[in-house]
Design a protein around this motif. Structure first.
Motif, PDB file in Angstrom:
ATOM      1  N   LYS A 110       0.861  -1.177   0.000  1.00  0.00           N
ATOM      2  CA  LYS A 110       0.000   0.000   0.000  1.00  0.00           C
ATOM      3  C   LYS A 110       0.902   1.234   0.000  1.00  0.00           C
ATOM      4  N   HIS A 111       0.478   2.242  -0.713  1.00  0.00           N
ATOM      5  CA  HIS A 111       1.232   3.494  -0.772  1.00  0.00           C
ATOM      6  C   HIS A 111       1.418   4.055   0.634  1.00  0.00           C
ATOM      7  N   ALA A 129      -2.939   1.914  -4.100  1.00  0.00           N
ATOM      8  CA  ALA A 129      -3.883   2.737  -3.341  1.00  0.00           C
ATOM      9  C   ALA A 129      -4.695   1.898  -2.361  1.00  0.00           C
ATOM     10  N   HIS A 130      -4.912   0.617  -2.689  1.00  0.00           N
ATOM     11  CA  HIS A 130      -5.916  -0.155  -1.955  1.00  0.00           C
ATOM     12  C   HIS A 130      -5.357  -1.006  -0.829  1.00  0.00           C
ATOM     13  N   GLY A 131      -4.069  -1.318  -0.842  1.00  0.00           N
ATOM     14  CA  GLY A 131      -3.525  -2.158   0.223  1.00  0.00           C
ATOM     15  C   GLY A 131      -2.481  -3.106  -0.311  1.00  0.00           C
ATOM     16  N   GLU A 174     -12.856  -5.657   1.536  1.00  0.00           N
ATOM     17  CA  GLU A 174     -11.699  -4.887   1.992  1.00  0.00           C
ATOM     18  C   GLU A 174     -10.413  -5.683   1.813  1.00  0.00           C
ATOM     19  N   SER A 179      -9.771   0.533  -4.650  1.00  0.00           N
ATOM     20  CA  SER A 179      -9.549   1.859  -4.073  1.00  0.00           C
ATOM     21  C   SER A 179      -9.270   1.697  -2.585  1.00  0.00           C
ATOM     22  N   GLU A 180      -9.132   2.791  -1.905  1.00  0.00           N
ATOM     23  CA  GLU A 180      -8.892   2.718  -0.451  1.00  0.00           C
ATOM     24  C   GLU A 180     -10.003   1.946   0.266  1.00  0.00           C
ATOM     25  N   LYS A 181     -11.198   1.925  -0.312  1.00  0.00           N
ATOM     26  CA  LYS A 181     -12.340   1.235   0.303  1.00  0.00           C
ATOM     27  C   LYS A 181     -12.232  -0.279   0.171  1.00  0.00           C
ATOM     28  N   GLU A 206      -3.936   6.495  -8.010  1.00  0.00           N
ATOM     29  CA  GLU A 206      -4.937   6.538  -6.950  1.00  0.00           C
ATOM     30  C   GLU A 206      -5.895   5.363  -6.953  1.00  0.00           C
ATOM     31  N   GLY A 207      -5.561   4.311  -7.689  1.00  0.00           N
ATOM     32  CA  GLY A 207      -6.456   3.168  -7.688  1.00  0.00           C
ATOM     33  C   GLY A 207      -6.079   2.222  -8.803  1.00  0.00           C
ATOM     34  N   ALA A 221      -4.118  -3.855   4.748  1.00  0.00           N
ATOM     35  CA  ALA A 221      -3.287  -2.684   4.483  1.00  0.00           C
ATOM     36  C   ALA A 221      -1.806  -3.055   4.476  1.00  0.00           C
TER      37      ALA A 221
END
Lengths: 330, 330, 330, 330
Positions: free
Chosen positions: B149-150, B221-223, B259, C252-254, D234-235, B262
């Motif tokens: 993850k970023h 971005a997501h993990g 989800e 995405s982060e979600k 960003e994704g 992270a």
């Protein structure tokens, strides 16, 4: 000085019991397994091999014996001033469940917990937390199933005869989840069930408009499939909708396959470990348990009604105060 | 009498080190953490709080310090007759890795292991077992990625400067998987790489026709998304193709969402616990380790070549004996 | 000479009707849409814009008007010697459904089909074929749900008032699947239902031991979610367990998200096209239809019983001959 | 009066050609297939059976013959003032591709399109639209693979000999996606490739920092697996990460299985239909095509460089103006 550890003994070393014992032996930094009891000579042998028994200075008892003796052992343990972690159900009889609760109420300094292991599962905890934060609005529909892999030995069909029936033995987990996600205070309004000794569907409608429906079976060809869905006014959550043993996918001429856990242990291993760690923490730190013991009675009560509806082929109704309505009142 | 436990100390209590220390403290029935060392005063404080240090009678050392001191500590520990579990990599220098192996060869009674944690992950173990049983025929293509993850702090971009580069620091896990799934004896034939300091793609072609290709980045971005695919002549396996934090799916107007962990810890927590249990077992029972220490050198060697190919923009070639071919030989 | 095409007209151009009309206009090589009728002036306008109406030499009628006039139009069309494809249900009244069947029986040369579109869906066809080949043993449990995305306009709540109720309007699809997967000849033994005007759960137990249970709602936040599971003695099949708009996953982060179709059209577009192609084929080649028209009556009948059970809060029972048992017989 | 339909003829009725012909015959309301040509007597027979040929007043030609004659036919068609939809690639020779573009530039009133069918796939369109809206930030990494099910006949291995090689024949789709998602104007900076005649991995790094990497093979045991991932700042988006034939999951003792399409047709059927509808629309309404014809040349050019890198075992470099750098310049 090393921090004090909870001194715990294990009653029962069978199917469920030996797992509890091993967890307290090896995977609970704050508890020490100091003794293990079993009526079964073969289990004694197992215990000699796996457990180091030094006895003494006992604080707590974990009960993993046959359901029929849970309550008696729990009450005796409390009378000896021990905290109790009892495998579900407290009893298949609502009346006997209530006696355990009565005893517990007399001794509020003791922690008495019925082991609804799903409450300690990461996925269910995540789902509950999302519901609790309002992420799906008001929860209205809960679908939950407890489905075991088919056991060709026929053990479980016999087992059903004295386990209180599938709704008390299996769906009690789903009913406990219902009380968790809808709130302990909800009151059944009407109950129906259809099916057979080990393959049944039931519906519970609550005052307030929520509906829970359950499926339980012991005939799954593919493995354990315990699924829950909660639908709210603004969203939905599912838990374990596609069961999986691990993160491997196998690609062959047949397609892409994910394996499924064969038993509850493959699905809930870490939940049992977490339970075995949270119980000593609550005892040592005198913090509240994950759920009130009264809950365990309510779950068995609803399971018994579903079982009655299944056997009689009649819908059961209740008024808003929880009083059961007879046919003549309908 | 209680069975003897491996007496182990922990060197380093930072990002990786404190996790190793906690695992040996709480989750390893056959090992006892008896001391912890750290050059960092803040880590000393952490240790006072979390660890009970009684020292003495040491059998083994787990090394979780900065990569730059791994090798020195490992060699010193062996010289003090201690078994060694060293966080990867042994060193970012192939030469220094070899010195550790030299030292280990002099002391064959000691267990010396480099912690390639994925070897202890249930999913990778299942995948390897299927390959080993021939379920996908002969494995030919391996795709593997290590994607973090970023981290907006910029820590890891700096880190790359002294960690040997992304192929040595990150892809070394994927290279180790390659040696596992294709066999330790495979020899690179040619190597290419493209990209930047923390976002790179590399290919290793082997004599024998197998191809491995790697992607590593710290900008997800997501993990965490560590994926591996192995394609054989008769099937394919994937591991963690769709990463997931748990078994919950959330349904909303946006769609259905799972989800993603992270960090590596969310993905590999249980692999580290298993590693921390298998190492003492090998030491106490004198059984073979999951992989020979020479492997750890080969993985770093291939990582270094990929890094060189990345920096120079040139393909590297080898003959079948493993000898590197210069431009003039091509 | 070009092969003859079925000359078909469309009755009704509303929500369902205009889709049928467009399919017959553009996506049915063996049929030609030659006329369209609608009582609604706005629909006339739409028709002028989209359809080329030349009328004449009509062979067939597709009925996509309001449910309340389906039966009358179907009967009139048969009396004019037209083949009929009628959107489900034939009628919300079982009695009226039977009149359509009576009329159809008098004219065996005509093809009369009630449009249960899921029968033409690739996924359901694949699932049925697997059941038919015995791949899951004997099918015993069927769970099926018809769940629409929440419509904030309130249209569908009003609609429920005159559509026969949710079990007749929505679950009729799931009941039709039940007749398909369990066989047309199965007889209900007992029926229960719980819930509200647009959010309800029902169970049908059959003589033979099969159980079907249904959930229908119009309150889904995320979209259309029509799921079916069939459990047999040797395996299980699911259809659309995780609905999806397409093959895209967004990270995405979600987390990782798949979008969900908002409406039945996104899920069943191709099933409607297939239906619109198989109907002309059956008419032109005089081959059997996918299902007997009697089936459509049985599905509405079971839906009506579920609706009655929902409203009265009483379980309904039947003897093995299909005769309903009154309370006094139980 | 009925709206005018595009009068189109089909050249070639083989593997790809007959699908185009059938689509224009049956699934394109705004086009009419009026003739079909084929050099193969067996194809003539097929055409007599399936197509109604009336010829006359031709507007357009769809070319689905062997790749080696695409360009010649396209040029001749343009010279006869016909719009052209040509199956990819225009040619396996970059030079010949350019001749087609030259001819097209002379006749700007004609629509000339190379059939990169993925541009018409719902999932790719959705993914592109998300990238276009900035939902993943700036796209940086693209991974894409074209993987066919193993064909035991050996046809495709022979085919590779005269198809320009796997990167020109197969990966050209992935390269076209790269131009779409990264933008037509991107310039390669360096290119590497490794592998064999029908199993290869390649990397293209672009000026601007983007990286695309490709895998192509004809040895998949399970079926067609064409996957694309696009990673942005960003994704991330994935398309078809887990391929599936339909929405059925089958549960058995082996686990839970989803079937996989055996061929590109199972995956891209609807994309071909959409292409066959959008082409006539652009011709009739004189609206712009989905992509400029120059693009098709650039895709073949990059495929040829990858093929060269594969064969020579050398990395290829370019300066920022697109000029190729020789070894001496590096």
């Amino acid at each position: 000085m090393a921090p004090r550890k909870l001194q715990i003994a294990a009653a029962g070393l069978g199917r469920m019991g030996h797992r509890h014992a091993l967890n307290f032996l090896n995977r609970t930094p704050r508890a020490e397994l100091v003794a293990a009891f079993s009526p079964d000579p073969k289990e004694h042998e197992w215990a000699r091999e796996h457990l180091e028994l030094f006895g003494q200075g006992l604080d707590a008892l974990v009960i993993g014996t046959a359901s029929s003796v849970h309550a008696e052992e729990a009450i005796k343990a409390m009378q000896k001033n021990l905290h109790v972690l009892c495998e579900k159900p407290l009893s298949t009889s609502v009346e006997v469940c209530r006696q355990v609760v009565e005893e517990a109420k007399k001794r509020p300094h003791l922690k008495v917990m019925c082991g609804f292991s799903r409450r300690f599962d990461d996925s269910y905890e995540t789902a509950f937390s999302k519901v609790d934060q309002g992420q799906i609005g008001r929860p209205i529909i809960l679908r939950s199933q407890t489905c075991d892999k088919h056991d060709p030995s026929g053990f479980f069909v016999e087992y059903a005869a004295w386990s209180g029936g599938v709704f008390v033995d299996m769906s009690v987990h789903d009913i406990d989840l219902t009380l968790w996600f809808f709130g302990n205070q909800i009151q059944p309004k009407s109950i129906s069930a259809h099916g057979y000794v080990d393959n049944a569907v039931g519906i519970v409608e609550f005052w307030g408009g929520q509906i829970a429906y359950y499926y339980c079976t012991r005939m799954m060809a593919h493995g354990q499939e315990d699924v829950t869905e909660v639908i709210g006014t603004e969203g939905k959550l599912s838990v374990n909708l596609i069961p999986q043993s691990n993160l491997v996918r196998q690609y062959s001429e047949k397609g892409i396959t994910q394996e499924v856990p064969a038993h509850y242990h493959g699905r809930f291993e870490m939940a049992f470990v977490k339970e075995a760690n949270e119980f000593p923490a609550a005892c040592l730190d005198d913090t509240p348990l994950a759920m009130p013991i009264e809950n365990a009675v309510k779950a068995v009560q609803i399971g018994s009604w579903l079982q009655e509806a299944l056997v009689t082929g009649k819908q059961i109704h209740f008024d808003q105060s929880g009083k059961r309505l007879e046919k003549s009142n309908l």
